[in-house]
Design an enzyme around this catalytic site. Structure first.
Site, PDB file in Angstrom:
ATOM      1  N   LYS A 132     -14.958  39.758   3.997  1.00 41.89           N
ATOM      2  CA  LYS A 132     -15.218  38.355   3.644  1.00 41.89           C
ATOM      3  C   LYS A 132     -16.710  38.088   3.478  1.00 41.89           C
ATOM      4  O   LYS A 132     -17.107  37.008   3.007  1.00 41.89           O
ATOM      5  CB  LYS A 132     -14.619  37.435   4.701  1.00 41.89           C
ATOM      6  N   VAL A 152      -7.101  43.364   9.783  1.00 43.20           N
ATOM      7  CA  VAL A 152      -6.591  44.316  10.760  1.00 43.20           C
ATOM      8  C   VAL A 152      -5.199  43.886  11.198  1.00 43.20           C
ATOM      9  O   VAL A 152      -4.998  42.758  11.654  1.00 43.20           O
ATOM     10  CB  VAL A 152      -7.528  44.410  11.983  1.00 43.20           C
TER      11      VAL A 152
END
Length: 629
Positions: free
Chosen positions: A419, A457
């Site tokens: 990001k 994740v």
């Protein structure tokens, strides 16, 4: 009366008195049979004092079993120890009978208790066989009949090789398991149509709704060892749309003591269905690099930090310091270390924004390496709280980096995110600024600053997978922000292996990126999770499109438009080639930003955009700051 005592509920122990009575009764039966055998299956043995001997054997058997305690075991838990006790009991009885017979004959006492030696021997052998086998038969009876009845569920085993046959044997021999294997599935033409253990092998083309319903199949167990990820993906994808649950047999190295148990046959996890090959980094240099080092891990209570700590605990470090401000989660990590008997570690509760506290920690420990995983990471929350995002992700990181330089830390490894690439939100922008500050310090200090950048994740706190699991448990619907939104995914162990690898590989100044395969549609993950739970989309649970959240973008990137990559010795890890930065100018701006006192959201975000010009807000109130004046 006898039945009420013996069958006293499915969970009650069989009465010890009843067990003793049954054992004595079986001994007497064996004694009678021994006489029958000895006298050629006639009843002409009353003249040998048979009835007196029956009374004697009854008393002696009772006393012997009381002495050895063979009656004390729980029938449903019968094992080798119980069999041994029965053996000892009948052996003592054999010895006592031999002695009584010898004395009675030698001294001509009564001759009524002198049992023929041949009868004693036959009785002894019969007692061993009958008593021990009966105990295991009773065990089987108690487990099968007295426990709560469960209707058998029909299952198919996908794979008719050695693993499939072993799975069949494991299921069949597990008394508590109610599964009934009705067939194997295999694409090997030499096996199709044959029967193994009277169970037929079918081709994979029979896996359709009509066949499953005709056989009343409830589960399909995939049992193929050393299967490639793409092949597993193909198999499971072909099944999960069907009205069955899909389970998988783990690899041999995960079997307990080399044996497979039914409990290890587990439902397929969503990470098994990602269209990518899992990464398993094996670097012997890690042992050398971490050996005798004092290591600090920040954010050690989080998903990434705690896994880094767990993986490092397998090496010969000098001391491991785990730090976080989340007391309860950090306590859980500590208890995990205690359970696994991990040594040479310290647990510290501290805030990365507290300069005085951090300085004390650095002064009391001579850190060689710092793994920095502490951060605010939730995009919508940080979009509403940019001041806090700056204070933790920028100021807190800056403090740790400055103290690492001050105290001559050899290497600082920072956990970043995809990001941070062309950020569209506050969280990503603050992480990109932390990357830039690491680059600035790497140019002017002996400390080596290394950054690792990866995607989402699986299973981490607050991520989409636990959210979907919770929503499925609550009956749905599952919420997806956009039908076309995609993300890169990796497992927690993979992410932490990358961080450790970067700590070894990095020479300072690198941003390591990860070959994460193809990005995955969140909508597809939601459908697969519904199917894996045994439900169907949209019949049982629906998926609701709720719209993009503030700062969220449809597609994440691992590299910006101006970045390329260079290979490393590991083909799954690359180094991002970044443009030259004006380090002096950027460092000054970052220092000013970290000292920020004002809390006006737009002013803060404007400063972020000044440092990271590629930060263009998306679906956010801050989009107006990007308008050309």
């Amino acid at each position: 009366m006898f039945k009420s005592i013996f069958l006293k509920g499915a969970n009650a122990n069989v009465s010890r008195i009843v067990v003793l009575l049954i054992d004595v009764f079986l001994v007497l039966q064996a004694f009678f049979v021994a006489y029958i055998i000895n006298f050629n299956f006639t009843l002409d043995f009353q003249r040998f004092g048979f009835f007196s001997q029956v009374i004697m054997v009854t008393v002696l058997a009772t006393v012997c079993f009381l002495i050895v305690g063979s009656y004390k075991g729980t029938v449903r838990q019968t094992g080798s120890k119980d069999a041994a006790n029965l053996f000892y009991g009948v052996t003592v009885l054999f010895g006592v009978l031999v002695c009584i017979t010898f004395v009675d004959r030698r001294y001509d006492v009564t001759q009524r208790f002198a049992v023929p030696y041949s009868v004693i021997t036959i009785n002894y052998l019969l007692n061993i066989i009958v008593l021990i086998s009966s105990r295991f038969i009773f065990k089987r009876f108690v487990q099968r009949v007295l426990t709560e009845y469960k209707a058998p569920k029909n299952v198919l085993i996908y794979g008719a090789g050695d693993s499939g046959l072993l799975t069949y044997s494991t299921i069949s021999n597990d008394i508590k398991n109610s599964a009934n294997v009705v067939g194997f599935i295999d694409d090997d033409k030499s096996k199709i149509g044959k029967k193994f253990n009277r169970v037929k092998v079918y081709p994979s083309k029979v896996l359709h709704k009509d066949f499953l319903e005709s056989k009343n199949i409830k589960e399909v167990i995939v049992s193929i060892q050393n299967i490639e990820s793409y092949k597993l993906l193909q198999i499971v994808d072909s099944i999960i749309e069907l009205p069955v649950k899909v389970k998988i047999v783990p690899s041999v190295d995960k079997w307990i003591n080399g044996d497979l148990s039914v409990g290890q046959i587990e439902e397929v996890k969503i990470e098994d269905l990602l269209d990518r090959t899992p990464i398993n980094i094996k670097n012997p240099i890690l042992q050398k690099e971490l050996n005798d080092k004092t290591i600090l891990i920040t954010g050690a209570a989080g998903s990434i930090g705690s896994e880094i700590a767990t993986q490092i605990s397998n090496y010969n470090y000098k001391q491991l310091v785990i730090l976080d401000q989340a007391e309860s989660d950090l306590y859980n990590v500590q208890q995990s270390f205690v359970r696994n008997d991990i040594k040479n570690y310290a647990v510290i509760i501290a805030d990365v924004r507290n300069e005085e506290r951090l300085n004390e920690i650095f002064e009391s420990h001579n850190f060689d390496m710092v793994f920095h995983a502490a951060a605010y990471k939730h995009v919508p929350l940080m979009e509403d709280n940019p001041y806090e995002a700056v204070k933790v992700n920028v100021y807190g990181t800056k403090l740790l980096m400055d103290l690492s330089v001050k105290h001559n830390v050899d290497k600082f490894v920072m956990v970043s995110t995809d990001k941070a690439v062309n950020p569209t939100n506050v969280m990503g922008a603050t992480k990109r600024i932390a990357e830039i500050y690491a680059s600035c310090l790497n140019n002017e200090s002996e400390t080596k600053f290394v950054t690792t950048r990866f995607g989402n994740v699986l299973g981490s706190n607050g991520s989409v997978i636990p959210l979907f699991k919770k929503q499925i448990k609550e009956g749905g619907p599952l919420t997806v922000t956009h039908k076309e939104i995609t993300r890169y995914f990796m497992t927690i162990p993979e992410a932490c292996q990358l961080v450790l690898e970067a700590g070894v590989m990095g020479k300072g100044g690198e941003i390591f990126v990860f070959d994460m395969g193809e990005s995955v549609k969140i909508f597809d993950i939601a459908k697969k999770m519904i199917n894996l739970s045994g439900l169907k989309y949209p019949d049982d649970i629906g998926i609701k499109i709720v719209g993009l959240r503030p700062g969220e973008k449809l597609f994440e990137e691992l590299l910006s438009d101006t970045e390329n990559t260079m290979p490393t010795y590991n083909d799954k890890i690359m180094i991002a080639k970044t443009d030259e930065l004006d380090h002096m100018k950027l460092k000054k701006a970052i220092v000013e930003l970290s000292m920020l006192k004002e809390k006006n959201k737009h002013d803060i975000v404007a400063k972020l955009k000044g440092i990271v010009p590629e930060y263009i807000s998306n679906n956010s109130d801050f989009e107006e700051l990007d308008k050309v004046v």
